[in-house]
Scaffold this active site. Structure first.
Site, mmCIF file in Angstrom:
data_model
loop_
_atom_site.group_PDB
_atom_site.id
_atom_site.type_symbol
_atom_site.label_atom_id
_atom_site.label_comp_id
_atom_site.label_asym_id
_atom_site.label_seq_id
_atom_site.Cartn_x
_atom_site.Cartn_y
_atom_site.Cartn_z
ATOM 1 N N HIS A 1 12.148 -1.283 -4.438
ATOM 2 C CA HIS A 1 10.804 -0.769 -4.137
ATOM 3 C C HIS A 1 10.175 -0.124 -5.374
ATOM 4 O O HIS A 1 10.386 1.049 -5.653
ATOM 5 C CB HIS A 1 10.923 0.251 -2.991
ATOM 6 C CG HIS A 1 9.617 0.704 -2.413
ATOM 7 N ND1 HIS A 1 9.474 1.044 -1.077
ATOM 8 C CD2 HIS A 1 8.389 0.898 -2.970
ATOM 9 C CE1 HIS A 1 8.233 1.421 -0.851
ATOM 10 N NE2 HIS A 1 7.557 1.350 -1.989
ATOM 11 N N HIS B 1 6.369 -0.039 -7.873
ATOM 12 C CA HIS B 1 4.949 -0.389 -8.014
ATOM 13 C C HIS B 1 4.640 -0.506 -9.510
ATOM 14 O O HIS B 1 4.462 0.498 -10.184
ATOM 15 C CB HIS B 1 4.068 0.708 -7.411
ATOM 16 C CG HIS B 1 4.270 0.916 -5.942
ATOM 17 N ND1 HIS B 1 3.520 0.259 -4.987
ATOM 18 C CD2 HIS B 1 5.129 1.692 -5.242
ATOM 19 C CE1 HIS B 1 3.911 0.641 -3.775
ATOM 20 N NE2 HIS B 1 4.890 1.514 -3.905
ATOM 21 N N PHE B 2 4.604 -1.745 -10.015
ATOM 22 C CA PHE B 2 4.323 -1.929 -11.438
ATOM 23 C C PHE B 2 2.831 -2.138 -11.725
ATOM 24 O O PHE B 2 2.439 -2.361 -12.856
ATOM 25 C CB PHE B 2 5.197 -3.046 -12.029
ATOM 26 C CG PHE B 2 6.626 -2.612 -12.308
ATOM 27 C CD1 PHE B 2 7.034 -1.292 -12.091
ATOM 28 C CD2 PHE B 2 7.569 -3.515 -12.791
ATOM 29 C CE1 PHE B 2 8.344 -0.883 -12.358
ATOM 30 C CE2 PHE B 2 8.880 -3.108 -13.055
ATOM 31 C CZ PHE B 2 9.262 -1.802 -12.835
ATOM 32 N N LYS C 1 5.373 -7.168 3.263
ATOM 33 C CA LYS C 1 5.271 -5.715 3.416
ATOM 34 C C LYS C 1 4.101 -5.365 4.321
ATOM 35 O O LYS C 1 2.966 -5.779 4.079
ATOM 36 C CB LYS C 1 5.050 -5.069 2.036
ATOM 37 C CG LYS C 1 4.664 -3.589 2.049
ATOM 38 C CD LYS C 1 5.893 -2.690 2.056
ATOM 39 C CE LYS C 1 5.534 -1.216 2.134
ATOM 40 N NZ LYS C 1 5.377 -0.573 0.855
ATOM 41 N N HIS D 1 5.941 0.227 5.711
ATOM 42 C CA HIS D 1 5.553 1.604 5.388
ATOM 43 C C HIS D 1 5.165 2.230 6.722
ATOM 44 O O HIS D 1 4.160 1.843 7.323
ATOM 45 C CB HIS D 1 4.385 1.632 4.404
ATOM 46 C CG HIS D 1 3.928 3.028 4.075
ATOM 47 N ND1 HIS D 1 3.851 3.500 2.782
ATOM 48 C CD2 HIS D 1 3.534 4.053 4.873
ATOM 49 C CE1 HIS D 1 3.438 4.769 2.809
ATOM 50 N NE2 HIS D 1 3.230 5.118 4.064
ATOM 51 N N ASP E 1 10.802 3.889 -4.942
ATOM 52 C CA ASP E 1 9.357 3.931 -4.706
ATOM 53 C C ASP E 1 8.641 4.387 -5.978
ATOM 54 O O ASP E 1 7.695 5.183 -5.916
ATOM 55 C CB ASP E 1 8.996 4.827 -3.513
ATOM 56 C CG ASP E 1 7.556 4.603 -3.037
ATOM 57 O OD1 ASP E 1 6.902 3.658 -3.532
ATOM 58 O OD2 ASP E 1 7.093 5.368 -2.180
ATOM 59 N N HIS F 1 1.210 7.042 -11.721
ATOM 60 C CA HIS F 1 -0.219 7.293 -11.925
ATOM 61 C C HIS F 1 -0.361 7.979 -13.276
ATOM 62 O O HIS F 1 0.635 8.413 -13.867
ATOM 63 C CB HIS F 1 -0.767 8.194 -10.811
ATOM 64 C CG HIS F 1 -0.622 7.611 -9.439
ATOM 65 N ND1 HIS F 1 -1.413 6.579 -8.978
ATOM 66 C CD2 HIS F 1 0.236 7.893 -8.427
ATOM 67 C CE1 HIS F 1 -1.036 6.268 -7.734
ATOM 68 N NE2 HIS F 1 -0.038 7.046 -7.385
ATOM 69 N N GLY G 1 2.247 9.587 -5.229
ATOM 70 C CA GLY G 1 3.226 8.718 -5.884
ATOM 71 C C GLY G 1 3.976 9.444 -6.981
ATOM 72 O O GLY G 1 3.412 10.262 -7.695
HETATM 73 O O1 DOR Z 1 3.173 7.881 -2.477
HETATM 74 C C1 DOR Z 1 2.994 6.673 -2.412
HETATM 75 N N1 DOR Z 1 2.460 5.976 -3.435
HETATM 76 N N2 DOR Z 1 3.320 6.044 -1.282
HETATM 77 C C2 DOR Z 1 3.004 4.751 -1.087
HETATM 78 O O2 DOR Z 1 3.368 4.213 -0.078
HETATM 79 C C3 DOR Z 1 2.209 4.015 -2.073
HETATM 80 C C4 DOR Z 1 2.463 4.545 -3.414
HETATM 81 C C5 DOR Z 1 1.514 4.021 -4.444
HETATM 82 O O3 DOR Z 1 1.275 2.813 -4.493
HETATM 83 O O4 DOR Z 1 1.034 4.826 -5.266
HETATM 84 ZN ZN ZN Z 2 5.756 2.338 -2.275
HETATM 85 ZN ZN ZN Z 3 4.985 2.803 1.137
#
Ligand code: DOR
Ligand code: ZN
Ligand code: ZN
Ligand code: ZN
Length: 393
Positions: free
Chosen positions: A18, A20-21, A101, A129, A249, A253, A268
C-alpha cells in the site's frame, strides 16, 4: 557476484502492499523515482501502488500508462491496484492488477455489489478503504483543536464499513483485503468473521505506534485517514496475532501542504523509510519475533496479492533480499529520506536495527543508505489459489 553480509540477518525483500507514489498528476508530492528510492532505502523490493492519482488508475488506458511510466522510473518492482470503473474492470483484469480498490466514502453499495458480480469469476481481491461517507463530522469540528480529528471521523464509521465489506466477502465467498485498520473493534469483527469470509487485513506503522494524543503535539503531521485512535479504541502490538500484514500507506505530501491549518491540511504520512526500523526496534525490545516481522512484511503480502515470484513463498523465486543489521542504532530523521515528503512524526525516534542492503533480483540497489540506479519491473498478480484456500490464520 558474491555478496558478503558479514554475519547479519537476511530476509526476503520486503513487500509494501500500500503506497501512494502520486504519479501521474501529483509528481510534486512524490514520483516513481523518489518513491521507489525511498522503498529501497527502507528495505522494500516490491511495492503495490494505489490508484488515487490524477487521473485515477481506473481505465485500461490509465493502467497501461502507469505501467509504462513506472517502468521507466521505478528502481524497485511494482504492482498496481486499480480503481473502480464498471465499464473498464474486465479490460483491466487482463493486466493482472494487484486488486481493485474501493474507497467506501465515494462508492455506492450498488456499485460495490456490481464489482463483486464482475470479479467473482476471477480470484482478484477487492481492497477496501473502510470509512462511511455518511459518518463524517469534520464540518462540525473545523477550527477546533486537532485533538478532535478522531471524533470527526469516528471508529463506528470504520466498524460499519468493515462489517459491510466482510458481509459481501462472505456472501460471494470472494477474497477481500481491508486496508489500514484503526479500530480494535473493527479488527474483532474481522477476527470473528474469518471462518465465514476470505478476508485479510493490514495495519500501518502509525496506527500501531502512535495514538490520538499525538494530534496535539504534531498536528497535521499526524493527520491521516482513518485517524489515529485513543489507546482504548485503537490497535496496538498486543493485537498483532490478528493482523495479516503491515503496509505503510506511504502517503507523501509537501511540507507546505502539511504546514497548513490542521483542518485544511491533507491527510497522509510517509512511512517507507521508517517502517522496518520501528519493527526491528520492537524485536530488540523483545516484543516481537523476527519470524513475525518476516511473515507480515514478506510472505503474507506475496500470498494475499498473488506475487508468486516474491516473498519466498516457494522455491525458485526472484533473488530479492534485505540485509538487516539488527544492532545498528540511530535516530530517525527525515533529513535522510529519499522521499520528497521531508517530514515524519517519528523524527528523533531512537531505533535499534535497520536495513543495510537491499537486493532486487540479485542486484544490490541500496547499501548503507546509498541507493543505486536500477530498472524495476511491473509484477503481475497471479491468483492461482481459490478464495477458500487464502490464508485466514
Ligand atoms: O491519510 C490518507 N492519505 N489516507 C488515505 O486513505 C489516502 C491517503 C492519500 O492518498 O494521501
Ligand atoms: Zn492509502
Ligand atoms: Zn485508504
Ligand atoms: Zn538510512
Amino acid at each position: 557476484e558474491t555478496i558478503d553480509i558479514k554475519g547479519r540477518i537476511i530476509f526476503p525483500g520486503l513487500i509494501d502492499a500500500h503506497v501512494h507514489f502520486r504519479e501521474p498528476g501529483m509528481e510534486y508530492k512524490e514520483d516513481f523515482k523518489s518513491g521507489s528510492m525511498a522503498a529501497a532505502h527502507g528495505g522494500f523490493t516490491t511495492v503495490l501502488d494505489m490508484p488515487n492519482t490524477k487521473p485515477p488508475t481506473n481505465t485500461l488506458k490509465e493502467f497501461k500508462r502507469k505501467i509504462k511510466l513506472a517502468s521507466k522510473k521505478s528502481i524497485v518492482d511494482f504492482g498496481l491496484h486499480a480503481g473502480v470503473n464498471l465499464q473498464e474492470v474486465q479490460k483491466i483484469v487482463k493486466l493482472s492488477p494487484a486488486s481493485f480498490k474501493i474507497y467506501m466514502e465515494d462508492t455506492s453499495i450498488n456499485t460495490i455489489k456490481k464489482m463483486f458480480d464482475i470479479l467473482n469469476s476471477t480470484n482478484i481481491p477487492l481492497t477496501f478503504h473502510c470509512e462511511k461517507r455518511e459518518i463524517n463530522y469534520e464540518r462540525d469540528h473545523r477550527g477546533k483543536s486537532p485533538h478532535f480529528y478522531s471524533d470527526a471521523r469516528p471508529t463506528i464509521s470504520e466498524e460499519i464499513a468493515v462489517a459491510e465489506a466482510v458481509s459481501f466477502s462472505a456472501h460471494y465467498n470472494h477474497p477481500i483485503h481491508i486496508c489500514h485498520l484503526s479500530s480494535k473493534k473493527a479488527l474483532k469483527i474481522i477476527k470473528n468473521m474469518r471462518n465465514l469470509a476470505p478476508v485479510t487485513c493490514e495495519v500501518t506503522p502509525h496506527h500501531l505506534f502512535l495514538d490520538s494524543s499525538y494530534f496535539n503535539k504534531f498536528g497535521s503531521f499526524v493527520k491521516t485517514n482513518p485517524p489515529l485512535r485513543s489507546r482504548e479504541e485503537g490497535i496496538n502490538i498486543k493485537d498483532l496475532n490478528d493482523i495479516d500484514i503491515i503496509a505503510t500507506d506511504h502517503a507523501p505530501h509537501t511540507l507546505d501542504e502539511k504546514e497548513k491549518e490542521f483542518w485544511e491540511a491533507p491527510a497522509g504520512i510517509p512511512n517507507l523509510e521508517v517502517s522496518l526500523k520501528l519493527f526491528l526496534t520492537l524485536f530488540a525490545k523483545g516484543k516481537i519475533k523476527l519470524n513475525e516481522i518476516k511473515t507480515m512484511f514478506c510472505e503474507k503480502p506475496a500470498t494475499i496479492f498473488g506475487l508468486t515470484n516474491k516473498g519466498f513463498i516457494k522455491e525458485g523465486m526472484d533473488a530479492d533480499f534485505v540485509v538487516i543489521d539488527h544492532k545498528k542504532t540511530g535516530k530517525i530523521s527525515a533529513d535522510e529520506f529519499y522521499s520528497k515528503a521531508q517530514y515524519t512524526p517519528f523524527e528523533g525516534f531512537e531505533y535499534i536495527g535497520e536495513a543495510v542492503m537491499t537486493i532486487l533480483r540479485g542486484k544490490v540497489i541500496m547499501e548503507e543508505g546509498e541507493v543505486f540506479k536500477n530498472k524495476g519491473k511491473y509484477v503481475r498478480s497471479e491468483y492461482r489459489l481459490p478464495p477458500t484456500e487464502l490464508p485466514t490464520s
